[in-house]
Design a protein around this motif. Structure first.
Motif, PDB file in Angstrom:
ATOM      1  N   ARG A 201       0.819  -1.209   0.000  1.00 20.97           N
ATOM      2  CA  ARG A 201       0.000   0.000   0.000  1.00 20.97           C
ATOM      3  C   ARG A 201       0.858   1.268   0.000  1.00 20.97           C
ATOM      4  O   ARG A 201       0.522   2.253  -0.645  1.00 20.97           O
ATOM      5  CB  ARG A 201      -0.920   0.000   1.227  1.00 20.97           C
ATOM      6  CG  ARG A 201      -2.083  -0.953   1.115  1.00 20.97           C
ATOM      7  CD  ARG A 201      -3.062  -0.467   0.034  1.00 20.97           C
ATOM      8  NE  ARG A 201      -3.584   0.833   0.366  1.00 20.97           N
ATOM      9  CZ  ARG A 201      -4.539   1.028   1.245  1.00 20.97           C
ATOM     10  NH1 ARG A 201      -5.100   0.013   1.831  1.00 20.97           N
ATOM     11  NH2 ARG A 201      -4.962   2.229   1.519  1.00 20.97           N
ATOM     12  N   ASN A 202       1.982   1.214   0.713  1.00 24.92           N
ATOM     13  CA  ASN A 202       2.854   2.381   0.730  1.00 24.92           C
ATOM     14  C   ASN A 202       3.564   2.564  -0.600  1.00 24.92           C
ATOM     15  O   ASN A 202       3.800   3.692  -1.025  1.00 24.92           O
ATOM     16  CB  ASN A 202       3.882   2.257   1.855  1.00 24.92           C
ATOM     17  CG  ASN A 202       3.212   2.282   3.206  1.00 24.92           C
ATOM     18  OD1 ASN A 202       2.142   2.868   3.353  1.00 24.92           O
ATOM     19  ND2 ASN A 202       3.815   1.630   4.176  1.00 24.92           N
ATOM     20  N   ARG A 203       3.889   1.425  -1.240  1.00 25.35           N
ATOM     21  CA  ARG A 203       4.514   1.534  -2.564  1.00 25.35           C
ATOM     22  C   ARG A 203       3.531   2.156  -3.547  1.00 25.35           C
ATOM     23  O   ARG A 203       3.913   2.950  -4.406  1.00 25.35           O
ATOM     24  CB  ARG A 203       4.964   0.167  -3.067  1.00 25.35           C
ATOM     25  CG  ARG A 203       6.258  -0.325  -2.432  1.00 25.35           C
ATOM     26  CD  ARG A 203       6.986  -1.282  -3.363  1.00 25.35           C
ATOM     27  NE  ARG A 203       6.130  -2.383  -3.774  1.00 25.35           N
ATOM     28  CZ  ARG A 203       5.933  -3.491  -3.054  1.00 25.35           C
ATOM     29  NH1 ARG A 203       6.536  -3.643  -1.895  1.00 25.35           N
ATOM     30  NH2 ARG A 203       5.157  -4.442  -3.493  1.00 25.35           N
ATOM     31  N   ILE A 204       2.259   1.810  -3.420  1.00 30.61           N
ATOM     32  CA  ILE A 204       1.257   2.411  -4.297  1.00 30.61           C
ATOM     33  C   ILE A 204       1.242   3.920  -4.102  1.00 30.61           C
ATOM     34  O   ILE A 204       1.274   4.696  -5.054  1.00 30.61           O
ATOM     35  CB  ILE A 204      -0.140   1.817  -4.008  1.00 30.61           C
ATOM     36  CG1 ILE A 204      -0.197   0.382  -4.534  1.00 30.61           C
ATOM     37  CG2 ILE A 204      -1.242   2.677  -4.613  1.00 30.61           C
ATOM     38  CD1 ILE A 204      -1.555  -0.240  -4.470  1.00 30.61           C
ATOM     39  N   ARG A 205       1.258   4.343  -2.842  1.00 33.14           N
ATOM     40  CA  ARG A 205       1.171   5.763  -2.539  1.00 33.14           C
ATOM     41  C   ARG A 205       2.412   6.507  -2.991  1.00 33.14           C
ATOM     42  O   ARG A 205       2.338   7.553  -3.620  1.00 33.14           O
ATOM     43  CB  ARG A 205       0.988   5.921  -1.024  1.00 33.14           C
ATOM     44  CG  ARG A 205       0.744   7.315  -0.558  1.00 33.14           C
ATOM     45  CD  ARG A 205       0.590   7.326   0.958  1.00 33.14           C
ATOM     46  NE  ARG A 205      -0.376   6.318   1.386  1.00 33.14           N
ATOM     47  CZ  ARG A 205      -0.436   5.793   2.615  1.00 33.14           C
ATOM     48  NH1 ARG A 205       0.410   6.190   3.541  1.00 33.14           N
ATOM     49  NH2 ARG A 205      -1.329   4.885   2.913  1.00 33.14           N
ATOM     50  N   PRO A 210       2.557   8.255  -8.265  1.00 28.12           N
ATOM     51  CA  PRO A 210       3.332   9.301  -8.952  1.00 28.12           C
ATOM     52  C   PRO A 210       3.779   8.880 -10.367  1.00 28.12           C
ATOM     53  O   PRO A 210       3.735   9.695 -11.296  1.00 28.12           O
ATOM     54  CB  PRO A 210       4.542   9.502  -8.037  1.00 28.12           C
ATOM     55  CG  PRO A 210       4.071   9.071  -6.675  1.00 28.12           C
ATOM     56  CD  PRO A 210       3.108   7.954  -6.930  1.00 28.12           C
ATOM     57  N   LEU A 211       4.162   7.594 -10.531  1.00 33.65           N
ATOM     58  CA  LEU A 211       4.571   7.124 -11.859  1.00 33.65           C
ATOM     59  C   LEU A 211       3.417   7.212 -12.849  1.00 33.65           C
ATOM     60  O   LEU A 211       3.573   7.662 -13.981  1.00 33.65           O
ATOM     61  CB  LEU A 211       5.032   5.665 -11.787  1.00 33.65           C
ATOM     62  CG  LEU A 211       6.435   5.425 -11.242  1.00 33.65           C
ATOM     63  CD1 LEU A 211       6.669   3.936 -11.027  1.00 33.65           C
ATOM     64  CD2 LEU A 211       7.454   5.986 -12.224  1.00 33.65           C
ATOM     65  N   LEU A 212       2.243   6.751 -12.409  1.00 36.62           N
ATOM     66  CA  LEU A 212       1.086   6.776 -13.300  1.00 36.62           C
ATOM     67  C   LEU A 212       0.704   8.213 -13.629  1.00 36.62           C
ATOM     68  O   LEU A 212       0.364   8.535 -14.771  1.00 36.62           O
ATOM     69  CB  LEU A 212      -0.098   6.054 -12.652  1.00 36.62           C
ATOM     70  CG  LEU A 212       0.050   4.535 -12.516  1.00 36.62           C
ATOM     71  CD1 LEU A 212      -1.135   3.958 -11.754  1.00 36.62           C
ATOM     72  CD2 LEU A 212       0.150   3.875 -13.886  1.00 36.62           C
ATOM     73  N   ALA A 213       0.800   9.077 -12.622  1.00 37.15           N
ATOM     74  CA  ALA A 213       0.468  10.489 -12.853  1.00 37.15           C
ATOM     75  C   ALA A 213       1.392  11.067 -13.927  1.00 37.15           C
ATOM     76  O   ALA A 213       0.961  11.812 -14.806  1.00 37.15           O
ATOM     77  CB  ALA A 213       0.594  11.273 -11.555  1.00 37.15           C
ATOM     78  N   LYS A 214       2.666  10.667 -13.868  1.00 36.37           N
ATOM     79  CA  LYS A 214       3.637  11.187 -14.829  1.00 36.37           C
ATOM     80  C   LYS A 214       3.323  10.668 -16.240  1.00 36.37           C
ATOM     81  O   LYS A 214       3.307  11.431 -17.208  1.00 36.37           O
ATOM     82  CB  LYS A 214       5.040  10.749 -14.391  1.00 36.37           C
ATOM     83  CG  LYS A 214       6.144  11.538 -15.044  1.00 36.37           C
ATOM     84  CD  LYS A 214       7.485  11.204 -14.420  1.00 36.37           C
ATOM     85  CE  LYS A 214       8.560  11.196 -15.484  1.00 36.37           C
ATOM     86  NZ  LYS A 214       9.384   9.986 -15.471  1.00 36.37           N
ATOM     87  N   GLU A 215       3.050   9.367 -16.353  1.00 37.32           N
ATOM     88  CA  GLU A 215       2.797   8.784 -17.673  1.00 37.32           C
ATOM     89  C   GLU A 215       1.513   9.337 -18.286  1.00 37.32           C
ATOM     90  O   GLU A 215       1.414   9.482 -19.494  1.00 37.32           O
ATOM     91  CB  GLU A 215       2.699   7.252 -17.580  1.00 37.32           C
ATOM     92  CG  GLU A 215       4.030   6.552 -17.325  1.00 37.32           C
ATOM     93  CD  GLU A 215       5.015   6.722 -18.480  1.00 37.32           C
ATOM     94  OE1 GLU A 215       4.567   6.943 -19.619  1.00 37.32           O
ATOM     95  OE2 GLU A 215       6.230   6.644 -18.234  1.00 37.32           O
ATOM     96  N   PHE A 216       0.523   9.599 -17.461  1.00 31.82           N
ATOM     97  CA  PHE A 216      -0.765  10.055 -17.977  1.00 31.82           C
ATOM     98  C   PHE A 216      -0.880  11.575 -18.000  1.00 31.82           C
ATOM     99  O   PHE A 216      -1.873  12.111 -18.469  1.00 31.82           O
ATOM    100  CB  PHE A 216      -1.916   9.460 -17.156  1.00 31.82           C
ATOM    101  CG  PHE A 216      -2.263   8.076 -17.603  1.00 31.82           C
ATOM    102  CD1 PHE A 216      -3.332   7.872 -18.456  1.00 31.82           C
ATOM    103  CD2 PHE A 216      -1.496   6.996 -17.216  1.00 31.82           C
ATOM    104  CE1 PHE A 216      -3.639   6.603 -18.897  1.00 31.82           C
ATOM    105  CE2 PHE A 216      -1.798   5.724 -17.651  1.00 31.82           C
ATOM    106  CZ  PHE A 216      -2.874   5.525 -18.493  1.00 31.82           C
ATOM    107  N   GLY A 217       0.152  12.238 -17.463  1.00 32.84           N
ATOM    108  CA  GLY A 217       0.137  13.693 -17.486  1.00 32.84           C
ATOM    109  C   GLY A 217      -0.967  14.288 -16.636  1.00 32.84           C
ATOM    110  O   GLY A 217      -1.436  15.393 -16.883  1.00 32.84           O
ATOM    111  N   ARG A 218      -1.425  13.562 -15.639  1.00 32.48           N
ATOM    112  CA  ARG A 218      -2.445  14.103 -14.742  1.00 32.48           C
ATOM    113  C   ARG A 218      -2.463  13.265 -13.472  1.00 32.48           C
ATOM    114  O   ARG A 218      -1.950  12.154 -13.444  1.00 32.48           O
ATOM    115  CB  ARG A 218      -3.816  14.056 -15.403  1.00 32.48           C
ATOM    116  CG  ARG A 218      -4.250  12.607 -15.636  1.00 32.48           C
ATOM    117  CD  ARG A 218      -5.717  12.540 -15.900  1.00 32.48           C
ATOM    118  NE  ARG A 218      -5.990  12.657 -17.332  1.00 32.48           N
ATOM    119  CZ  ARG A 218      -7.205  12.563 -17.830  1.00 32.48           C
ATOM    120  NH1 ARG A 218      -8.239  12.415 -17.040  1.00 32.48           N
ATOM    121  NH2 ARG A 218      -7.402  12.629 -19.131  1.00 32.48           N
ATOM    122  N   ASP A 219      -3.067  13.814 -12.435  1.00 32.69           N
ATOM    123  CA  ASP A 219      -3.218  13.067 -11.201  1.00 32.69           C
ATOM    124  C   ASP A 219      -4.363  12.079 -11.400  1.00 32.69           C
ATOM    125  O   ASP A 219      -5.497  12.477 -11.634  1.00 32.69           O
ATOM    126  CB  ASP A 219      -3.542  14.025 -10.063  1.00 32.69           C
ATOM    127  CG  ASP A 219      -3.491  13.317  -8.717  1.00 32.69           C
ATOM    128  OD1 ASP A 219      -3.659  12.092  -8.682  1.00 32.69           O
ATOM    129  OD2 ASP A 219      -3.273  14.006  -7.715  1.00 32.69           O
TER     130      ASP A 219
END
Lengths: 324, 324
Positions: A201-205, A210-219
């Motif tokens: 769960r902490n790794r997800i947070r 953050p990685l997904l936010a970067k790849e998708f260009g949004r939160d």
């Protein structure tokens, strides 16, 4: 839908929490539950019993949390029920992850405390980030059960106690709670396990989102939160549509159900028979017993029991008892 | 559930594809659709019409694809319907992403070709990786509509043509198709857009999925595939449970529905009124018109029209026409 840009002065919602009845409030000592307790007390809620379980995972830090919560309850003049569980030992004994063992221990404690306090309403501080993170965690971990998120109100039967679980802050983001705690100058404990990368769960947070936010260009927490919300409502409706109590299931009635309901019915049936680790593959294997002319008539279940089809019924044959 | 360790000699499934009726098979020239066409021809399917749309996105590579597919059809003695669409121009005109414009152009072409061939059954080569990737893409991109994946059989109305879309390979992984193509020594074209990191879908394939696999210590495509499968069935059941055709919706009937069905009904109603960009927020704003004593009675819709509540009904008030 909660927005990621909190209005720093908006009061945090307490809708749905009853003022006239006694409530149990679980307080770990972290910022979320300390803020929830504070908001309830400030909001004029009086019939509060504080619950605290010492997970005994972090030595003196854990007993420090327990002492902190006891002082907090005393300061507000609130009764407290506190207990200690050796979560690491439970995890070893039951071959569970620490996270799963901690959850089981926590809910068993909640049930025991509810019985002791003669109170069946429990308020938890889960928030919108918890909702988004739990949804992604359950999605990627897989498993046969539903993908719905948490609901603001759930009825759950634990160890023979029927608990009403309220989560008034599912639509409030962590940042809003932290802003509230800052504003109100609330003291709280740091949860050391929150920063350990060993916990998925902490790794997800800390890494995955953050990685997904970067790849998708949004939160993308908004998208996850929304999906959890939509699917939780679907899941609730599924549960209402399939009410199973019988020990056997009629094959023709199952056959008449749409696929989504068949899956839910089989899952519920296995769950009612205390089958653990109900995987999607297991559900699909049992569904393969349903069509007219289906060849297999027996499916192995985890733990040594079997599901069998005979005379148009599905039933569960218990595991043979060990020879004496 | 498809496993990630393909049995290299298992034949690829063609269940559900009718042998006795004419079928349309979309062939881009890439390994997936070339393999599908080959499997159908080898499997004794004879009444095949090949469809190919030149997306004109990659200059001579695109016309090379078109020429390749024409030769392939000729070699098998199959009729072909081919066309060319200037996808980049469509994207500019309609302010769409290239991916969305390409999809719209493709489905319009399929509908026109179905009319021309007097055939309403279309077979597509979407596979298990497509299913998992599309699911993650839709989940993280957000949007108000359902989260279900693709179904092996869908009825879809496009430009007045009712198409039956079959996807027999949704349970087959890309690696299995590639192994099949190798084994059968199939020549195919490289889809250059597959390797461009500019496409979100390609980023999911080449970056996001490997990152998630690393963080979770397992290949999470199985989990995504399974979620898409479960939710597609739920979505289908929702659609069957709410059949809307009326221009107006009765507020008391809506109120009587569970949350999941309310959302679906509102979505379907807006969709039937050709409202585009139906966000979750929009659906929730319209649902706020439903409770007894709800204050708002009007919601702005994209494109200038409004949803209004009056005398216990919801209806849509069109945008005022521009003054002449």
């Amino acid at each position: 839908m909660p927005k990621k840009s909190p209005n720093p002065d908006a009061p945090l919602p307490l809708a749905g929490v009853p003022r006239d009845r006694r409530i149990l409030v679980a307080v770990s000592g972290g910022v979320d539950s300390v803020s929830l307790l504070h908001a309830l007390v400030s909001g004029g809620f009086k019939k509060i019993t504080v619950l605290h379980l010492n997970h005994a995972l972090r030595g003196s830090a854990s007993s420090g949390d327990a002492a902190f919560v006891k002082r907090l309850a005393a300061r507000h003049g609130l009764p407290i029920i506190a207990a200690r569980a050796d979560v690491a030992a439970i995890a070893r004994e039951r071959a569970l992850s620490i996270e799963t063992a901690a959850r089981q221990a926590r809910y068993s404690f909640f049930a025991a405390a509810a019985r002791q306090a003669r109170c069946r309403t429990l308020v938890l501080a889960h928030h919108a980030d918890d909702q988004a993170e739990t949804f992604l965690f359950n999605l990627l971990r897989g498993g046969g059960s539903g993908l719905g998120g948490m609901r603001p109100r759930t009825i759950r039967r634990i160890d023979g106690v029927q608990l009403e679980i309220l989560r008034p802050w599912l639509g409030v983001w962590r940042a809003e709670i932290e802003a509230y705690a800052d504003r109100e100058k609330l003291r709280h404990r740091e949860d050391a396990s929150n920063s350990s990368p060993l916990h998925t769960r902490n790794r997800i947070r800390s890494r995955v989102l953050p990685l997904l936010a970067k790849e998708f260009g949004r939160d993308i927490r908004q998208s996850l939160w929304r999906a959890a919300e939509i699917l939780a409502a679907q899941q609730e409706w599924l549960a209402q549509s399939v009410q199973l109590s019988a020990a056997e299931m009629s094959v023709p009635s199952l056959r008449a159900l749409p696929e989504a309901l068949q899956r839910h019915a089989v899952h519920q049936w296995l769950h009612n028979h205390r089958i653990r680790q109900i995987s999607f593959t297991l559900i699909e294997t049992i569904r393969a017993l349903i069509p007219p002319g289906a060849k297999p008539a027996k499916v192995n279940l985890p733990g040594g029991s079997h599901a069998r089809r005979r005379s148009g019924k599905l039933f569960i044959q218990p595991a043979p008892s060990p020879k004496s």
